[in-house]
Design an enzyme around this catalytic site. Structure first.
Site, PDB file in Angstrom:
ATOM      1  N   GLY A 226     -69.384  36.450 -14.468  1.00  0.00           N
ATOM      2  CA  GLY A 226     -70.309  35.458 -14.999  1.00  0.00           C
ATOM      3  C   GLY A 226     -69.719  34.310 -15.772  1.00  0.00           C
ATOM      4  O   GLY A 226     -70.445  33.355 -16.091  1.00  0.00           O
ATOM      5  N   GLY A 262     -65.622  36.002 -10.571  1.00  0.00           N
ATOM      6  CA  GLY A 262     -65.416  35.448  -9.234  1.00  0.00           C
ATOM      7  C   GLY A 262     -65.252  33.948  -9.381  1.00  0.00           C
ATOM      8  O   GLY A 262     -64.183  33.368  -9.174  1.00  0.00           O
ATOM      9  N   ARG A 263     -66.336  33.334  -9.839  1.00  0.00           N
ATOM     10  CA  ARG A 263     -66.386  31.886  -9.987  1.00  0.00           C
ATOM     11  C   ARG A 263     -65.229  31.352 -10.847  1.00  0.00           C
ATOM     12  O   ARG A 263     -64.634  30.321 -10.531  1.00  0.00           O
ATOM     13  CB  ARG A 263     -67.719  31.546 -10.671  1.00  0.00           C
ATOM     14  CG  ARG A 263     -68.091  30.098 -10.636  1.00  0.00           C
ATOM     15  CD  ARG A 263     -69.338  29.866 -11.498  1.00  0.00           C
ATOM     16  NE  ARG A 263     -70.437  30.734 -11.181  1.00  0.00           N
ATOM     17  CZ  ARG A 263     -71.426  30.429 -10.334  1.00  0.00           C
ATOM     18  NH1 ARG A 263     -71.423  29.260  -9.728  1.00  0.00           N
ATOM     19  NH2 ARG A 263     -72.413  31.260 -10.098  1.00  0.00           N
ATOM     20  N   ARG A 299     -74.810  25.452  -1.747  1.00  0.00           N
ATOM     21  CA  ARG A 299     -75.178  25.438  -3.176  1.00  0.00           C
ATOM     22  C   ARG A 299     -76.064  24.241  -3.573  1.00  0.00           C
ATOM     23  O   ARG A 299     -77.036  24.421  -4.305  1.00  0.00           O
ATOM     24  CB  ARG A 299     -73.942  25.522  -4.065  1.00  0.00           C
ATOM     25  CG  ARG A 299     -73.119  26.797  -3.848  1.00  0.00           C
ATOM     26  CD  ARG A 299     -72.071  27.040  -4.916  1.00  0.00           C
ATOM     27  NE  ARG A 299     -72.657  27.511  -6.153  1.00  0.00           N
ATOM     28  CZ  ARG A 299     -72.848  26.781  -7.220  1.00  0.00           C
ATOM     29  NH1 ARG A 299     -72.447  25.531  -7.243  1.00  0.00           N
ATOM     30  NH2 ARG A 299     -73.423  27.271  -8.281  1.00  0.00           N
ATOM     31  N   CYS A 332     -81.046  19.640  10.762  1.00  0.00           N
ATOM     32  CA  CYS A 332     -82.403  19.102  10.772  1.00  0.00           C
ATOM     33  C   CYS A 332     -83.257  19.688   9.655  1.00  0.00           C
ATOM     34  O   CYS A 332     -84.206  20.440   9.909  1.00  0.00           O
ATOM     35  CB  CYS A 332     -83.045  19.334  12.128  1.00  0.00           C
ATOM     36  SG  CYS A 332     -82.725  20.980  12.736  1.00  0.00           S
TER      37      CYS A 332
HETATM   38  N1  LLP Z   1     -70.398  41.216 -10.925  1.00  0.00           N
HETATM   39  C1  LLP Z   1     -71.655  41.324 -10.468  1.00  0.00           C
HETATM   40  C2  LLP Z   1     -72.340  42.605 -10.579  1.00  0.00           C
HETATM   41  C3  LLP Z   1     -72.293  40.211  -9.900  1.00  0.00           C
HETATM   42  O1  LLP Z   1     -73.535  40.339  -9.463  1.00  0.00           O
HETATM   43  C4  LLP Z   1     -71.604  38.987  -9.796  1.00  0.00           C
HETATM   44  C5  LLP Z   1     -72.232  37.820  -9.190  1.00  0.00           C
HETATM   45  C6  LLP Z   1     -70.289  38.914 -10.284  1.00  0.00           C
HETATM   46  C7  LLP Z   1     -69.723  40.045 -10.847  1.00  0.00           C
HETATM   47  C8  LLP Z   1     -69.469  37.658 -10.228  1.00  0.00           C
HETATM   48  O2  LLP Z   1     -70.057  36.633 -10.959  1.00  0.00           O
HETATM   49  P1  LLP Z   1     -69.244  35.290 -11.234  1.00  0.00           P
HETATM   50  O3  LLP Z   1     -68.079  35.633 -12.140  1.00  0.00           O
HETATM   51  O4  LLP Z   1     -68.760  34.773  -9.941  1.00  0.00           O
HETATM   52  O5  LLP Z   1     -70.217  34.388 -11.872  1.00  0.00           O
HETATM   53  N2  LLP Z   1     -74.302  32.375  -5.220  1.00  0.00           N
HETATM   54  C9  LLP Z   1     -74.411  32.041  -6.619  1.00  0.00           C
HETATM   55  C10 LLP Z   1     -73.769  33.062  -7.495  1.00  0.00           C
HETATM   56  C11 LLP Z   1     -74.312  34.453  -7.340  1.00  0.00           C
HETATM   57  C12 LLP Z   1     -73.627  35.445  -8.205  1.00  0.00           C
HETATM   58  C13 LLP Z   1     -74.070  36.826  -7.917  1.00  0.00           C
HETATM   59  N3  LLP Z   1     -73.401  37.836  -8.658  1.00  0.00           N
HETATM   60  C14 LLP Z   1     -73.841  30.638  -6.843  1.00  0.00           C
HETATM   61  O6  LLP Z   1     -73.397  30.019  -5.883  1.00  0.00           O
HETATM   62  O7  LLP Z   1     -73.876  30.121  -7.943  1.00  0.00           O
END
Ligand code: LLP
Length: 415
Positions: A226, A262-263, A299, A332
């Protein structure tokens, strides 16, 4: 951006994803350093970018993997992530996925409901194994982010409330087939405020103390992912401040801290490169039509997310020549855009645009909508470029339709 884009485009064509692997490595190191002096594991959230080379690169630095399907678990294993660093999360796991995860002997399964726990117990019993588990607690904290990526409120489908979690731990402790070793929460994504994280850590650490008092020793404190990043001008959380609120919450407890970013590691490693096809003006409104589309990077369409867009300059263009335009793809749908009212110079056919911050949730959320092949992906590392996924051809796309039922008339030979 210090890359010779023209030569890369000549080599790989567009639309194209580029990832700076040096950047990914540096971000991983920065976060790992923040946890220095404590037992910690950074389990990369594979969903952000699941290319095998990306996972492998992070694994080579010591990262684990946070996976939400057996496919992601298999990717992590194939890319060389140590099995004892792999976590399998997600609200809905199929029996086959549970079975395969248990057989793979990964670190643990994160459970999100009582019903799921009973399923895991049953599958473990059939296999004659003890399933290492953690339970995802929903701390009911507002993470102050986009509602689609907010997960830590009771109105969201994720995790279980504290009292239920406690009951589940007590049950698991008594079971011969469950070994409750971890606790987990993840309140949302693109978090830019520390306080909701701090509060969640405190709530969940209290539960750990509670469990300890009744003889249930948790070993892994998984704070989810997150951490927010800069897309435009966001003020983000300093990793050291992040680590220190976690340390403060778990003070006195002997825990390995796991986080699942992740992000944080991927977003600003990535660039999406697209070519200008045409320009047009509709009743005074300027549109730049490019060869990338919402199927490549969804996105902006899905979350109204901002991604910086820049034209690769062909020399100096006077700022007075810049005008605002919507950058749109060929699909489209009116929702097929990368940016609205973007200030851009006059553009010609084949000019390049760079769409920034595309390393996370870019390619992994792409699709074949409109029978568009997925883009190629290229890694930039140590001054060299390496193809890490080929561009998808038309044949790649139809293969599974032609090869599934030989008694059906539309087989390969007929078409
Ligand atoms: N752990 C869990 C349980 C999660 O559900 C997620 C993301 C992460 C870790 C990793 O989160 P991060 O560090 O990447 O924020 N598609 C969306 C983001 C969806 C995230 C879902 N869960 C976007 O493009 O912003």
């Amino acid at each position: 951006m210090n890359i010779n884009l023209n030569s890369l485009v000549q080599k790989y064509d567009t639309p194209l994803y580029l990832y700076d692997f040096d950047y990914i490595e540096a971000r991983y190191a920065e976060l790992k350093e923040a946890f220095e002096g404590h037992k910690s594991l950074i389990s990369y959230a594979v969903k952000a970018n699941s290319n095998l080379s990306v996972i492998r690169h992070l694994a080579s630095k010591g990262a684990g993997a946070d996976c939400v399907s057996i496919g992601e678990v298999k990717r992590a294993l194939r890319a060389g992530v140590a099995k004892y660093k792999i976590i399998f999360s997600g609200v809905g796991k199929r029996d086959e996925e549970i079975k395969e995860a248990l057989e793979s002997d990964i670190l643990m399964l994160n459970l999100e409901s009582e019903a799921e726990m009973k399923r895991v117990e049953l599958v473990a019993k059939e296999l004659g194994k003890e399933a290492r588990i953690s339970i995802r607690v929903n701390p009911n904290i507002d993470p102050k982010t986009h509602p689609y990526i907010s997960t830590g409120l009771h109105e969201n489908k994720f995790g279980v409330e504290i009292n239920m979690a406690k009951r589940m731990y007590i049950y698991a402790k008594k079971s011969d087939y469950l070994d409750p070793i971890g606790i987990h929460f993840h309140i949302g994504s693109q978090l830019t405020e520390l306080n909701p994280i701090k509060e969640s850590c405190e709530i969940v650490a209290d539960l750990v103390r509670n469990l300890k008092a009744i003889g249930i020793e948790i070993k892994f404190f998984d704070v989810g992912g997150g951490l927010g990043v800069v897309y435009r001008d966001e003020i983000t959380i300093d990793p050291r401040a992040y680590a220190s609120v976690i340390f403060a919450a778990v003070k006195g407890l002997d825990l390995t801290i796991i986080c699942e970013p992740g992000r944080y590691m991927l977003t600003n490693s990535g660039y999406f490169i697209t070519k200008v096809l045409y320009e047009k003006i509709n009743d005074g409104k300027r549109f730049v039509i490019v060869d990338g589309a919402m199927n490549d990077l969804i996105r902006p369409s899905l979350y109204d997310a901002y991604h910086k867009i820049e034209a690769i300059s062909k020399g100096s263009i006077d700022s007075s020549e810049y005008t605002e335009a919507d950058v749109v793809g060929p699909i489209c749908e009116s929702g097929d855009f990368f940016g609205k009212d973007i200030s851009l110079p006059p553009l010609e056919h084949n000019d390049l645009l760079v769409i920034y911050s595309a390393g996370a949730y870019g390619f992994t959320m792409s699709s074949n909508y409109n029978t568009r092949g997925r883009s190629a992906e290229v890694a930039l590392f140590n001054g060299a470029d390496h193809c890490i996924r080929k561009r998808e051809s038309f044949e790649d796309q139809i293969e599974l339709e032609l090869s599934c039922d030989s008694s059906w008339q539309m087989t390969k030979n007929d078409i």
